[in-house]
Design a protein around this motif. Structure first.
Motif, PDB file in Angstrom:
ATOM      1  N   ALA A 205      41.528  27.931  39.489  1.00  0.00           N
ATOM      2  CA  ALA A 205      41.776  28.673  40.694  1.00  0.00           C
ATOM      3  C   ALA A 205      41.210  30.003  40.882  1.00  0.00           C
ATOM      4  CB  ALA A 205      43.256  28.927  40.687  1.00  0.00           C
ATOM      5  N   TRP A 206      41.273  30.902  39.742  1.00  0.00           N
ATOM      6  CA  TRP A 206      40.458  32.224  39.895  1.00  0.00           C
ATOM      7  C   TRP A 206      39.072  32.128  39.843  1.00  0.00           C
ATOM      8  CZ3 TRP A 206      43.193  35.987  41.839  1.00  0.00           C
ATOM      9  CH2 TRP A 206      44.561  36.238  41.491  1.00  0.00           C
ATOM     10  N   SER A 207      38.521  31.278  39.033  1.00  0.00           N
ATOM     11  CA  SER A 207      37.042  30.870  39.182  1.00  0.00           C
ATOM     12  C   SER A 207      36.490  30.493  40.561  1.00  0.00           C
ATOM     13  CB  SER A 207      36.823  29.893  38.155  1.00  0.00           C
ATOM     14  OG  SER A 207      37.075  30.203  36.775  1.00  0.00           O
ATOM     15  N   LEU A 208      37.438  30.132  41.309  1.00  0.00           N
ATOM     16  CA  LEU A 208      37.032  29.738  42.775  1.00  0.00           C
ATOM     17  C   LEU A 208      37.189  30.932  43.491  1.00  0.00           C
ATOM     18  CD1 LEU A 208      38.415  26.287  43.618  1.00  0.00           C
ATOM     19  CD2 LEU A 208      36.055  27.215  43.915  1.00  0.00           C
ATOM     20  N   SER A 209      38.421  31.624  43.430  1.00  0.00           N
ATOM     21  CA  SER A 209      38.708  32.589  44.625  1.00  0.00           C
ATOM     22  C   SER A 209      37.931  33.912  44.543  1.00  0.00           C
ATOM     23  CB  SER A 209      40.234  33.028  44.253  1.00  0.00           C
ATOM     24  OG  SER A 209      41.034  32.192  44.415  1.00  0.00           O
ATOM     25  N   VAL A 210      37.659  34.534  42.973  1.00  0.00           N
ATOM     26  CA  VAL A 210      36.979  35.563  42.786  1.00  0.00           C
ATOM     27  C   VAL A 210      35.568  35.671  43.249  1.00  0.00           C
ATOM     28  CG1 VAL A 210      36.499  37.433  41.130  1.00  0.00           C
ATOM     29  CG2 VAL A 210      38.760  36.454  41.200  1.00  0.00           C
ATOM     30  N   PRO A 211      34.717  34.654  42.585  1.00  0.00           N
ATOM     31  CA  PRO A 211      33.391  34.644  43.147  1.00  0.00           C
ATOM     32  C   PRO A 211      33.236  34.427  44.688  1.00  0.00           C
ATOM     33  CG  PRO A 211      33.738  33.264  40.956  1.00  0.00           C
ATOM     34  CD  PRO A 211      35.215  33.540  41.628  1.00  0.00           C
ATOM     35  N   ALA A 212      33.749  33.650  45.357  1.00  0.00           N
ATOM     36  CA  ALA A 212      33.869  33.462  46.575  1.00  0.00           C
ATOM     37  C   ALA A 212      34.027  34.612  47.376  1.00  0.00           C
ATOM     38  CB  ALA A 212      34.924  32.255  47.142  1.00  0.00           C
ATOM     39  N   PHE A 213      35.200  35.347  47.097  1.00  0.00           N
ATOM     40  CA  PHE A 213      35.439  36.637  47.712  1.00  0.00           C
ATOM     41  C   PHE A 213      33.990  37.590  47.525  1.00  0.00           C
ATOM     42  CE2 PHE A 213      37.016  40.826  46.248  1.00  0.00           C
ATOM     43  CZ  PHE A 213      37.182  41.794  47.400  1.00  0.00           C
ATOM     44  N   TRP A 214      33.927  37.839  46.312  1.00  0.00           N
ATOM     45  CA  TRP A 214      32.612  38.916  45.888  1.00  0.00           C
ATOM     46  C   TRP A 214      31.399  38.310  46.487  1.00  0.00           C
ATOM     47  CZ3 TRP A 214      32.814  43.582  45.464  1.00  0.00           C
ATOM     48  CH2 TRP A 214      33.853  44.027  44.808  1.00  0.00           C
ATOM     49  N   ALA A 215      31.082  36.898  46.604  1.00  0.00           N
ATOM     50  CA  ALA A 215      29.764  36.673  47.399  1.00  0.00           C
ATOM     51  C   ALA A 215      29.814  36.853  48.973  1.00  0.00           C
ATOM     52  CB  ALA A 215      29.555  35.043  47.135  1.00  0.00           C
ATOM     53  N   LEU A 216      31.140  36.837  49.397  1.00  0.00           N
ATOM     54  CA  LEU A 216      30.902  37.178  50.979  1.00  0.00           C
ATOM     55  C   LEU A 216      30.900  38.761  51.212  1.00  0.00           C
ATOM     56  CD1 LEU A 216      31.655  36.626  53.932  1.00  0.00           C
ATOM     57  CD2 LEU A 216      33.938  36.536  53.354  1.00  0.00           C
ATOM     58  N   LEU A 217      31.822  39.500  50.052  1.00  0.00           N
ATOM     59  CA  LEU A 217      31.646  40.902  50.101  1.00  0.00           C
ATOM     60  C   LEU A 217      30.108  41.382  50.186  1.00  0.00           C
ATOM     61  CD1 LEU A 217      33.617  43.467  50.596  1.00  0.00           C
ATOM     62  CD2 LEU A 217      33.669  43.577  48.400  1.00  0.00           C
TER      63      LEU A 217
END
Length: 515
Positions: A205-217
């Motif tokens: 779950a965190w491997s999905l959430s954190v990279p997706a967040f940082w990629a958008l930012l």
């Protein structure tokens, strides 16, 4: 040919507005506590008296942050948590002798818990004050680290990695629809599955959430080249809607904890150029404070499958019945736990070595929240363990003083560097510090063993996607000018002859400096 920017003249901070400070202090220290206690059968005692001191301390400190001429993201996150979760909520609990969970403690334990809370706050304030007064001439770690800037190539690689992870892990977890189930359904499905796979599910779950967040930012604030780059601009406009959709799935507030969903949203908002200005930041911070007090208690609407109609409760009823405000009760439970079992300094090794599997380290310390739940005899173990009680369980009051003194000093230094770099978008100061400032609420609420994995990902991903600043970034950044005395106006006199001349610098919309 780019040239190095000469050392800018010392920046003068605007004076603090004394009327605004007084107004905020009256609202936070007097009016809101009175509103919490209004209509309650208040039960006073030694613990209640100490808690009134905690409310005055946290409310006054939050008022200072909300009116500070400098931008203090880390300080804001810390004092917001302390004011609501360790100030107002325990005030209502001690006044009514009512707590969210069933475990009750005696008056002596409640008094020790209130003193423990205030000890940590005093240590944090002392560390922050000392760090704010001492201005080092060299910054061997913070300055070079926080001036790192996101680069187009690494940003595109991160976007590709985030999309690849989403393409693999989202279908493996049941498709997009599974991410819009209630947290109750998600927890029940995890409980029915392999108990040993809970850690793997959390990691996925965190491997999905954190990279997706940082990629958008990173894609939003990646600096443009001085001459423009049509290829990057085209790829950016193609990837942006895709990453927005991915984040809407994996970082939505339905299945994700509200604290994490709030961290994602607030970081995206406060990283914007407009909110990197002191006045706009203060207005935004005031709005967040109001939202935490008025909206947060009702934001768990999607937590359960059967959704009852929203019932508006008083602040006192929310604080004493909602398990989200259990921080003080968990501190009291921890004090009782230490009284029976003593301190264990070895447990302090658990959080920094969280990545070591228990198969390799059989004696690895248990999660502090789980230990407290077992001590209280609860049938559920997914509970918080605030940093106050974890450090107390390690080494008593000296451990609390040491941890919070260092935490306060580090937070003040980080805030100082971020304020000086506020005009430079796309840096770790603008992005990672903002994310940490709001994620800090999760860190303070605990437990550390649960928090350290996501926190490591949250900080490591941006470091890997940034590079050292180019030559156009100032080599020497201006020091924040000491706050002038109350009532003193800004300096309108001529600049001293010794002041270094300013070099004309233009910035792009992302804050990248050009000469």
């Amino acid at each position: 040919m780019p040239v190095r920017e000469q050392s800018p003249a010392v920046e003068r901070a605007e004076p603090r507005s004394v009327p605004a400070l007084c107004l905020c202090a009256v609202l936070l220290v007097l009016l809101l506590p009175a509103l919490v206690l209004y209509g309650q059968d208040v039960r006073t005692g030694a613990a209640f008296a100490v808690q009134c001191v905690v409310v005055a301390h946290t409310g006054g400190a939050l008022a200072r942050v909300l009116t500070d001429p400098l931008i203090r993201v880390v300080g804001f996150g810390f004092w917001l948590f302390c004011y609501v979760w360790l100030g107002l909520a325990p005030l209502a609990m001690l006044a009514t002798d009512s707590y969210p969970w069933g475990f009750a403690v005696d008056a002596g334990t409640a008094f020790t818990s209130a003193v423990l809370t205030e000890t940590g706050l005093l240590a944090y304030s002392a560390g922050s004050a000392l760090a704010g007064r001492r201005t080092p001439r060299t910054r061997p770690v913070l300055e070079p680290l926080l001036t790192r800037r996101i680069t187009p190539v690494r940003t595109l690689l991160l976007c590709g990695a985030a999309l690849a992870l989403a393409a693999v892990l989202v279908p493996a977890q049941g498709g997009p629809a599974a991410f819009f189930q209630s947290r109750q359904a998600v927890n029940e499905a995890a409980a029915q599955g392999d108990p040993g796979g809970a850690a793997d599910q959390a990691l996925a779950a965190w491997s999905l959430s954190v990279p997706a967040f940082w990629a958008l930012l990173a894609l939003l604030y990646v600096p443009r080249t001085p001459g423009g780059d049509r290829t990057l601009r085209g790829v950016r406009w193609i990837l942006l809607p895709v990453l927005v959709a991915v984040n809407a799935v994996v970082n939505n507030p339905v299945s994700q904890p509200r604290f994490w969903a709030g961290t994602v949203l607030l970081t995206l908002v406060f990283a914007a150029p407009a909110l990197r200005r002191p006045r706009a930041f203060r207005a935004g911070a005031a709005a967040v404070t109001a939202a935490v007090l008025l909206v947060f208690p009702y934001s768990d609407y999607f937590r359960h499958d059967k959704r009852e109609p929203v019932e508006v409760l008083s602040l006192a009823e929310q604080f004493t019945s909602n398990g989200d405000y259990d921080a003080f009760q968990q501190i009291a439970t921890g004090v009782d736990h230490v009284r029976e079992n003593g301190h264990e300094i070895r447990d302090a090794l658990g959080p920094p070595l969280f990545f070591v599997p228990r198969a390799v380290w059989p004696g690895k310390p248990d999660d502090a929240g789980v230990a407290l739940a077992r001590h209280a005899g609860y049938s559920f173990e997914n509970l918080s363990a605030p940093l106050w009680i974890e450090s107390y369980m390690w080494a008593g009051f000296p451990g609390v003083v040491a941890v919070f003194s260092l935490f306060g000093a580090a937070g003040r230094r980080i805030d100082g560097v971020r304020h000086r770099l506020r005009e430079h978008g796309g840096t770790l100061a603008a992005l990672a510090v903002t994310a940490f400032g709001f994620y800090q609420i999760i860190l303070l609420r605990g437990s550390l063993l649960f928090v350290m994995g996501p926190l490591t990902l949250l900080l490591l991903v941006p470091v890997l996607t940034t590079g050292r600043p180019g030559r156009t970034v100032p080599e020497q950044l201006p020091e924040p000018h000491p706050e002038p005395p109350a009532g003193a106006g800004p300096d309108t006199g001529p600049a001293p002859a010794s002041a270094a001349p300013r070099t004309a610098v233009s910035t792009t919309s992302t804050g990248e400096a050009r000469t």
